[in-house]
Design a protein around this motif. Sequence first.
Motif, PDB file in Angstrom:
ATOM      1  N   ARG A 167       0.860  -1.210   0.144  1.00  0.00           N
ATOM      2  CA  ARG A 167       0.163   0.158   0.041  1.00  0.00           C
ATOM      3  C   ARG A 167       0.790   1.309  -0.064  1.00  0.00           C
ATOM      4  NH1 ARG A 167      -2.359  -3.206   4.108  1.00  0.00           N
ATOM      5  NH2 ARG A 167      -1.433  -2.155   5.694  1.00  0.00           N
ATOM      6  N   TRP A 193       1.016   5.736  -1.368  1.00  0.00           N
ATOM      7  CA  TRP A 193       0.453   6.924  -2.079  1.00  0.00           C
ATOM      8  C   TRP A 193       1.492   7.267  -3.364  1.00  0.00           C
ATOM      9  CZ3 TRP A 193      -3.451   9.361   0.557  1.00  0.00           C
ATOM     10  CH2 TRP A 193      -3.640   8.911   2.092  1.00  0.00           C
ATOM     11  N   GLN A 206      -4.167   7.419  -3.264  1.00  0.00           N
ATOM     12  CA  GLN A 206      -3.846   6.267  -2.457  1.00  0.00           C
ATOM     13  C   GLN A 206      -4.154   4.975  -3.126  1.00  0.00           C
ATOM     14  OE1 GLN A 206      -5.779   6.197   1.550  1.00  0.00           O
ATOM     15  NE2 GLN A 206      -5.297   4.164   1.759  1.00  0.00           N
TER      16      GLN A 206
END
Length: 293
Positions: free
Chosen positions: A197, A199, A252
């Motif tokens: 995960r 940005w 995101q």
Amino acid sequence: MSSNNHERVSEIRASAFEFDRSIELRPDPVGSLSSWTAQLGAGWRIANAVNGGLLLALAGNALRHELDGDRGHGDPLSISAYYLSAAEPGAARLSTETLRAGRQMSTGQVSISQDVGGTRVERLRALATFGDLPPAGDAPPSWTAPEIPPPEACVRASEAPAGLLKHADFLERVDVRLDPATAGWATGRPSRRGQIRGWLRMPDGREPDPLLLLLAVDALPPVGFDLGLAGWMPTLELTTYVRARPAPGWLQLALTSRYHAGGFLEEDAEAWDSTGRLVAQSRQLVRTTVPSR
């Protein structure tokens, strides 16, 4: 495709943003109105191949000019790309074709090829449906993005191991911040849960739009790294759904993989904009090598 679309290409060339310059199209002087040339930059490489997301965005840009026309079908809704061979920095040719022009949506295909020793080698072929996406903020509610630390508390790509940075010029073109909870693979401690995960934004301030989403879904490190895999993991096929125009700000991203066997894994990507709206989803089939020790 009308000649007006060729005239619109000149508008792109004035862009101050590197991404737009990197997917710039020029009419092919020896081709038809549906033929273009482009220059694949060395700065978008992963190892020796141009990043697949950049190729997908380039293909999407060509189809945007092919399908937009008077109908206003300038946004990718769904695009499925097959990666036939590794693209190298240098000149490329794109050929587009309209397969269906409807009132609400249009469908077309695009091929990207390069000259290799006097032989034209196809790099990518994609089929896509274009339409008119809802603007940022008008998309229907979606499920909540996973909670991760803010960008300033995440791991910058520049902090990746030197061995990885040496073979990833692409990481200098994007501002990627990884959730520390899914970045253990970078120090030899993959979680083996199949999750990454983070940005994404462009370092020159270029705000996200539907074409940039085509890059974003393939911008994080391969989810196979978190499974303890190493080495070259080429994409065989990548299908992307764009759900809405993203709002300005950080994107995101979340990658997951649930199944790895027989030298293949699937990588699912989801992208949310700065308002928390789901704006893109993708799934790709990846060829893998041997697990790391």
